[in-house]
Design a protein around this motif. Structure first.
Motif, PDB file in Angstrom:
ATOM      1  N   ASP A  48     -23.437  21.536  48.140  1.00 43.17           N
ATOM      2  CA  ASP A  48     -24.006  22.330  49.255  1.00 43.17           C
ATOM      3  C   ASP A  48     -23.263  22.031  50.543  1.00 43.17           C
ATOM      4  OD1 ASP A  48     -25.802  23.435  47.564  1.00 43.17           O
ATOM      5  OD2 ASP A  48     -27.554  22.290  48.275  1.00 43.17           O
ATOM      6  N   PRO A  49     -22.957  23.073  51.339  1.00 38.80           N
ATOM      7  CA  PRO A  49     -22.371  22.833  52.667  1.00 38.80           C
ATOM      8  C   PRO A  49     -23.448  22.266  53.599  1.00 38.80           C
ATOM      9  CG  PRO A  49     -22.771  25.175  52.370  1.00 38.80           C
ATOM     10  CD  PRO A  49     -23.068  24.525  51.050  1.00 38.80           C
ATOM     11  N   VAL A  50     -23.048  21.322  54.412  1.00 39.13           N
ATOM     12  CA  VAL A  50     -24.007  20.686  55.325  1.00 39.13           C
ATOM     13  C   VAL A  50     -23.372  20.614  56.716  1.00 39.13           C
ATOM     14  CG1 VAL A  50     -25.111  19.301  53.529  1.00 39.13           C
ATOM     15  CG2 VAL A  50     -23.167  18.369  54.763  1.00 39.13           C
TER      16      VAL A  50
ATOM     17  N   PRO B 159     -24.856  26.582  56.021  1.00 37.28           N
ATOM     18  CA  PRO B 159     -24.848  25.105  55.957  1.00 37.28           C
ATOM     19  C   PRO B 159     -26.227  24.536  56.292  1.00 37.28           C
ATOM     20  CG  PRO B 159     -22.960  25.926  57.202  1.00 37.28           C
ATOM     21  CD  PRO B 159     -23.871  27.092  56.986  1.00 37.28           C
ATOM     22  N   ARG B 160     -26.609  23.463  55.597  1.00 38.37           N
ATOM     23  CA  ARG B 160     -27.913  22.805  55.826  1.00 38.37           C
ATOM     24  C   ARG B 160     -27.742  21.742  56.905  1.00 38.37           C
ATOM     25  NH1 ARG B 160     -31.326  23.814  51.575  1.00 38.37           N
ATOM     26  NH2 ARG B 160     -32.592  22.019  52.145  1.00 38.37           N
TER      27      ARG B 160
ATOM     28  N   ILE C 272     -19.105  19.094  52.905  1.00 39.12           N
ATOM     29  CA  ILE C 272     -19.730  19.348  51.607  1.00 39.12           C
ATOM     30  C   ILE C 272     -20.448  18.089  51.132  1.00 39.12           C
ATOM     31  CG2 ILE C 272     -19.353  20.055  49.222  1.00 39.12           C
ATOM     32  CD1 ILE C 272     -18.805  22.237  51.269  1.00 39.12           C
TER      33      ILE C 272
ATOM     34  N   ARG D 164     -22.341  33.795  51.092  1.00 41.20           N
ATOM     35  CA  ARG D 164     -22.205  32.327  51.152  1.00 41.20           C
ATOM     36  C   ARG D 164     -23.445  31.716  51.804  1.00 41.20           C
ATOM     37  NH1 ARG D 164     -17.759  29.309  54.831  1.00 41.20           N
ATOM     38  NH2 ARG D 164     -19.228  30.119  56.391  1.00 41.20           N
ATOM     39  N   PRO D 165     -24.016  30.631  51.237  1.00 42.06           N
ATOM     40  CA  PRO D 165     -25.210  30.018  51.847  1.00 42.06           C
ATOM     41  C   PRO D 165     -24.889  29.377  53.185  1.00 42.06           C
ATOM     42  CG  PRO D 165     -24.375  28.656  50.042  1.00 42.06           C
ATOM     43  CD  PRO D 165     -23.595  29.947  50.003  1.00 42.06           C
TER      44      PRO D 165
ATOM     45  N   ASP E 139     -34.244  19.971  48.021  1.00 44.78           N
ATOM     46  CA  ASP E 139     -33.476  21.206  47.905  1.00 44.78           C
ATOM     47  C   ASP E 139     -31.974  20.980  48.034  1.00 44.78           C
ATOM     48  OD1 ASP E 139     -35.840  22.585  47.631  1.00 44.78           O
ATOM     49  OD2 ASP E 139     -36.059  22.935  49.783  1.00 44.78           O
ATOM     50  N   LEU E 140     -31.552  19.797  48.494  1.00 43.43           N
ATOM     51  CA  LEU E 140     -30.127  19.527  48.655  1.00 43.43           C
ATOM     52  C   LEU E 140     -29.512  19.244  47.283  1.00 43.43           C
ATOM     53  CD1 LEU E 140     -27.841  19.164  50.718  1.00 43.43           C
ATOM     54  CD2 LEU E 140     -28.418  16.715  50.790  1.00 43.43           C
ATOM     55  N   SER E 141     -28.397  19.918  46.992  1.00 46.97           N
ATOM     56  CA  SER E 141     -27.758  19.796  45.684  1.00 46.97           C
ATOM     57  C   SER E 141     -26.278  19.484  45.854  1.00 46.97           C
ATOM     58  CB  SER E 141     -27.924  21.087  44.870  1.00 46.97           C
ATOM     59  OG  SER E 141     -29.292  21.415  44.710  1.00 46.97           O
ATOM     60  N   GLU E 142     -25.655  19.119  44.726  1.00 49.56           N
ATOM     61  CA  GLU E 142     -24.225  18.847  44.688  1.00 49.56           C
ATOM     62  C   GLU E 142     -23.443  20.083  45.136  1.00 49.56           C
ATOM     63  OE1 GLU E 142     -20.381  17.426  43.763  1.00 49.56           O
ATOM     64  OE2 GLU E 142     -22.264  16.327  43.938  1.00 49.56           O
TER      65      GLU E 142
END
Length: 398
Positions: free
Chosen positions: A393-395, A29-30, A353, A26-27, A388-391
């Motif tokens: 993505d956890p933040v 969070p940004r 998200i 899992r990526p 780089d932020l996309s639909e």
């Protein structure tokens, strides 16, 4: 029984293994900055530095060749119309020949015609001022019945002020025309060897053409002068205007009658109106060495005289041109809005998200932007979304 327990053990181990693999893949969070969409007032403005100047300036020159007496005046001294500024002792002249006399007489007639033309302008300006004052009083009487908006009343007040300023300017020109006629007659009489009525031949008065104040001394010491040499600059400090140099890119957004607020001069905020956007631009080099195309915009003060009585000629002010304003406008930082296909969008964060949300935007001032559709008050958006932020993505908020 043993087989069942073994099966449960291996099943639990498999679940833990799958969970570990999912967590590892899992990526992370940004980290982002979040801000809530909120409602409030917003203004779109253009702010530039300007300077005040007297509307009608007059440079008084020597009427004849001669010896000028010392001018005992200082900048700022009050003057009345016709007040002597200095005296000139004319040089001896010969009697005019027939041709020169005819030219001098023609100049006198031209000055008389110019004076009559200016008198007609004064009458016309006075009639316009009376009509503007009448319209303002009529609108003022209708304010209690709510048939007239505040903007209409303000425009009528500004029109009355402009009409009165035109009357003052026309009267100044009339006084100048009277002065020029007197000067033409003086030249004719002196050149012919005759003294003007009630005045000694060997001394000519240099008089102020208007009521006002000394704005500058072109020459203060005594000495020989030629006819037409500038001596004193005069004008009325109560009739001020503001000159603002704006970028040509911004000048096309301005129009006569637009509201302006003047600040940064050391007093309260002053109301003003755009009178003229000059149609000719010029090149100016900024402090950073950048060549810019600029346009002069002339602004009339609309606030009462007592609020800006301390202002004088050549004072610095900050002019804020109001292009648009609104109350209770839903807005977000302009940096949160980005282009999406043929429209615009923002990243809305819900349950950690990031969700792409198309929005319809309105006016903006470079810092904040109005959101007309697609967003509700209180929703959190990413302030500075990167590429780089996309639909989905956890933040995580900083």
């Amino acid at each position: 029984m043993k087989s069942k327990g073994r099966w449960l053990f291996w099943s639990a181990l498999a679940v833990l293994l799958l969970l570990a693999i999912w967590l590892a893949s899992r990526p992370d969070p940004r980290w982002v900055d979040l801000v809530e969409a909120s409602s409030g007032p917003l203004r779109v403005t253009i702010v530039e530095e300007g300077r005040t100047r007297v509307k009608d300036r007059y440079v008084v020159s020597s009427p004849v060749n001669g010896y000028l007496h010392r001018i005992d005046l200082d900048v700022g001294d009050a003057l009345t119309a016709g007040q002597p500024l200095s005296w000139v002792d004319p040089m001896p002249v010969s009697v005019l020949d027939a041709r020169s006399r005819a030219e001098a007489q023609a100049r006198v007639k031209a000055a008389e015609a110019s004076l009559e033309s200016v008198r007609q302008e004064v009458s016309a300006a006075q009639a316009d001022a009376e009509l503007a004052a009448s319209d303002y009083q009529r609108l003022l009487s209708l304010t209690e019945s709510r048939f007239v908006s505040d903007e209409q009343l303000q425009q009528a007040r500004a029109a009355t002020s402009r009409a009165q300023a035109v009357v003052r300017s026309a009267r100044f020109r009339q006084e100048v025309a009277v002065h020029e006629l007197a000067a033409a007659r003086t030249r004719l009489d002196i050149s012919a060897g005759a003294a003007p009525q009630g005045e000694v031949l060997h001394q000519v008065a240099v008089r102020s053409p208007v009521k006002g104040a000394v704005l500058g001394l072109k020459r203060e010491h005594e000495g020989v002068v030629n006819a037409g040499d500038p001596l004193v600059e005069v004008g009325d400090p109560a009739a001020l205007e503001v000159v603002v140099e704006v970028l040509s890119f911004d000048a096309v957004k301005l129009s006569p009658g637009m509201a302006v607020e003047l600040t940064g001069w050391g007093g309260d905020v002053l109301d003003a109106r755009v009178r003229r956007v000059e149609p000719v631009g010029f090149e100016e080099v900024s402090a950073l060495g950048v060549e810019e195309r600029r346009v002069q915009v002339i602004v009339d003060l609309a606030s009462p005289r007592q609020l800006w009585s301390a202002l004088g000629d050549g004072y610095r002010v900050d002019a804020e041109f109001i292009l648009w304003h609104g109350e209770e406008q839903l807005q977000v930082p302009a940096s949160a809005v980005f282009r999406v296909d043929d429209g615009q969008g923002v990243f809305v964060v819900s349950d950690g998200i990031a969700r792409l949300r198309p929005v319809q935007t309105g006016p903006g001032n470079g810092l904040m932007m109005v959101i007309e559709q697609g967003l509700a008050s209180g929703e959190r958006v990413v302030r500075h979304p990167d590429r780089d932020l996309s639909e989905g993505d956890p933040v995580r908020a900083r």
